[in-house]
Each structure stands twice: as structure tokens, then as C-alpha cells.
Design an enzyme around this catalytic site. Structure first.
Site, PDB file in Angstrom:
ATOM      1  N   TYR A  15      53.018  -8.741  46.978  1.00 50.01           N
ATOM      2  CA  TYR A  15      51.635  -8.734  46.485  1.00 50.01           C
ATOM      3  C   TYR A  15      51.495  -9.361  45.100  1.00 50.01           C
ATOM      4  O   TYR A  15      50.378  -9.587  44.633  1.00 50.01           O
ATOM      5  CB  TYR A  15      51.103  -7.294  46.421  1.00 50.01           C
ATOM      6  CG  TYR A  15      51.031  -6.607  47.748  1.00 50.01           C
ATOM      7  CD1 TYR A  15      50.061  -6.961  48.689  1.00 50.01           C
ATOM      8  CD2 TYR A  15      51.927  -5.592  48.086  1.00 50.01           C
ATOM      9  CE1 TYR A  15      49.991  -6.322  49.921  1.00 50.01           C
ATOM     10  CE2 TYR A  15      51.866  -4.946  49.311  1.00 50.01           C
ATOM     11  CZ  TYR A  15      50.897  -5.316  50.223  1.00 50.01           C
ATOM     12  OH  TYR A  15      50.824  -4.688  51.437  1.00 50.01           O
ATOM     13  N   HIS A  20      44.301 -10.016  44.553  1.00 53.50           N
ATOM     14  CA  HIS A  20      44.010  -8.603  44.279  1.00 53.50           C
ATOM     15  C   HIS A  20      44.792  -8.085  43.070  1.00 53.50           C
ATOM     16  O   HIS A  20      44.486  -7.009  42.564  1.00 53.50           O
ATOM     17  CB  HIS A  20      44.360  -7.776  45.521  1.00 53.50           C
ATOM     18  CG  HIS A  20      43.334  -6.751  45.887  1.00 53.50           C
ATOM     19  ND1 HIS A  20      42.052  -6.723  45.370  1.00 53.50           N
ATOM     20  CD2 HIS A  20      43.400  -5.677  46.740  1.00 53.50           C
ATOM     21  CE1 HIS A  20      41.383  -5.702  45.893  1.00 53.50           C
ATOM     22  NE2 HIS A  20      42.177  -5.054  46.713  1.00 53.50           N
ATOM     23  N   PHE A  66      49.454   1.815  45.014  1.00 48.65           N
ATOM     24  CA  PHE A  66      48.679   0.924  45.870  1.00 48.65           C
ATOM     25  C   PHE A  66      47.203   1.079  45.505  1.00 48.65           C
ATOM     26  O   PHE A  66      46.769   2.107  44.990  1.00 48.65           O
ATOM     27  CB  PHE A  66      48.935   1.129  47.370  1.00 48.65           C
ATOM     28  CG  PHE A  66      50.275   0.577  47.794  1.00 48.65           C
ATOM     29  CD1 PHE A  66      50.430  -0.765  48.084  1.00 48.65           C
ATOM     30  CD2 PHE A  66      51.392   1.407  47.851  1.00 48.65           C
ATOM     31  CE1 PHE A  66      51.669  -1.285  48.432  1.00 48.65           C
ATOM     32  CE2 PHE A  66      52.634   0.898  48.201  1.00 48.65           C
ATOM     33  CZ  PHE A  66      52.774  -0.456  48.489  1.00 48.65           C
ATOM     34  N   ASN A  68      44.241   1.538  46.795  1.00 52.51           N
ATOM     35  CA  ASN A  68      43.289   2.556  47.232  1.00 52.51           C
ATOM     36  C   ASN A  68      43.473   3.908  46.565  1.00 52.51           C
ATOM     37  O   ASN A  68      42.596   4.772  46.664  1.00 52.51           O
ATOM     38  CB  ASN A  68      43.373   2.734  48.757  1.00 52.51           C
ATOM     39  CG  ASN A  68      42.932   1.492  49.507  1.00 52.51           C
ATOM     40  OD1 ASN A  68      42.637   0.463  48.912  1.00 52.51           O
ATOM     41  ND2 ASN A  68      42.895   1.583  50.822  1.00 52.51           N
TER      42      ASN A  68
END
Length: 211
Positions: A15, A20, A66, A68
Site C-alpha cells: 500500500y 490512499h 488499516f 477503516n
């Protein structure tokens, strides 16, 4: 003054270079500016650095929960050090702003950003500062998840990095609590320089074969 700077993103090498993670990129740049190193802190579920500025402690945080569950990390550190929401700034990727621009704002909705959504829930308020780093929009709502979890094209990455470097000019004002000045610095970008034009009579005649 801002006492807690948070950058949102997802942990892990897969990632690291995705859109993001623009908030992580911003915190990395701020850490370099302040000459501090982010280290794992299990108590706060993230990578943390502490800097001393004008006798005050300033915290940098990259949640490792992460996206969320970002609020779990933010709330843990903010509550332990008794940092109120108005002294927190969260840097995050923003679909509604084009690459190359960033915007500073306080409060407002999470606009569907799951990291902000969880911070809202965990802090019990939306009354914190956000640095919205433009990543652009794919143009189709159904493509948003795929868009934010992909790497930007090299030219877009350069624009995003430029906006990060530009917005860092505001960090002294953020630390001083001069949010009007910080906002002006973040929102003001230099217009392109107009090309110099020569007077017609001063222009040299084209050489033969120059076409």
C-alpha cells in the site's frame, strides 16, 4: 496550536505508494523537516514520533490499524496526552481536489472517507483540523475504491508530492496556532510566470533552413 499531526494510510509495502497513503507521505515529510523518527508504539496502535518545539511537545502519528480503524489509534494517543480535537490535524487523501493542490479546513463531514469516519466515531466529534491532499477523482463512483488503492501515474505522483512540500510551509503557523496564516499558505500557490516577449523590432530574422 496543533499538538498532534496524524497522517492516514494503510500499513504494508503493498500500500506504500498508493493514493490512499498520501497522508502517510505528508507525515514522512514533516518528520524529515522536524528531524524526528517514527517508531512503533503498541499503546497507540501506530508509528509515533515526538518533537519538542518552543518548549511544547508535538506528536506525529501514522495509525497502523488499516484505514477503516484509524480512529482507534488517534483516540488512544489524544486521550492519553489530553489533546483536544481542535489541536489535532489529520492529513488525508482527497478525491474532490485535483493532484497538485491541498486544502486546510476544520470540521465538516467525513464525505465517505472511512479513515475520517472512524476518527469521527472514536473522538465523538468532527471538530478537528484536516489537511486534504488532492489525489483527483476517477470520474466514476464505482471506480473510487480501485482508484485510491492504486499507485498514481508518475506525473500525478509528482504533483501530489509538490503539494505536500508546498503545504509544509504552513507547519510553523500550525505549531503557533495561527490557523488563518496556515490556511493562506496552504491555499496560495504561485501562478505560472508569463513568458517574456520581445518587442517586434528587436526580433532577429529567421535563418534560412530554420523551418
Amino acid at each position: 496550536m496543533i499538538k498532534l499531526f496524524v497522517g492516514l494510510g494503510n500499513p504494508g509495502p503493498e500500500y506504500e505508494a498508493t493514493r490512499h497513503n498520501a497522508g502517510f507521505w505528508w507525515i514522512d515529510a514533516l518528520a524529515r523537516e522536524l528531524k524526528v523518527t517514527l517508531v512503533p508504539e503498541r499503546s497507540y496502535h501506530g508509528l509515533v514520533a515526538r518533537a519538542s518545539v518552543a518548549g511544547h511537545s508535538v506528536w506525529l502519528l501514522q495509525p497502523q490499524t488499516f484505514m477503516n480503524l484509524s480512529g482507534k489509534s488517534v483516540a488512544a494517543l489524544a486521550r492519553f496526552f489530553k489533546i483536544p480535537p481542535e489541536e489535532i490535524l489529520v492529513a488525508h487523501d482527497e478525491l474532490d481536489i485535483p493532484p497538485g493542490q491541498a486544502k486546510l479546513k476544520r470540521g465538516g463531514s467525513h464525505a465517505g472517507h472511512n479513515g475520517l469516519r472512524d476518527i469521527h466515531a472514536q473522538l465523538g466529534t468532527s471538530d478537528y483540523w484536516r489537511l486534504r491532499i488532492g489525489i483527483g477523482h476517477p470520474g466514476v463512483k464505482a471506480e473510487v475504491v480501485n482508484w485510491v488503492l492504486k499507485k498514481p501515474a508518475p506525473d500525478q505522483r509528482t504533483l501530489i508530492e509538490d503539494s505536500i512540500l508546498h503545504s509544509l510551509k504552513a507547519y510553523p503557523a500550525l505549531l503557533a496556532g495561527d490557523m488563518d496564516k496556515a490556511t493562506l499558505l496552504v491555499h496560495t500557490t504561485k501562478p505560472p510566470r508569463p513568458k517574456a516577449t520581445r518587442p517586434a523590432q528587436a526580433q532577429a530574422a529567421p535563418q534560412a533552413g530554420a523551418d
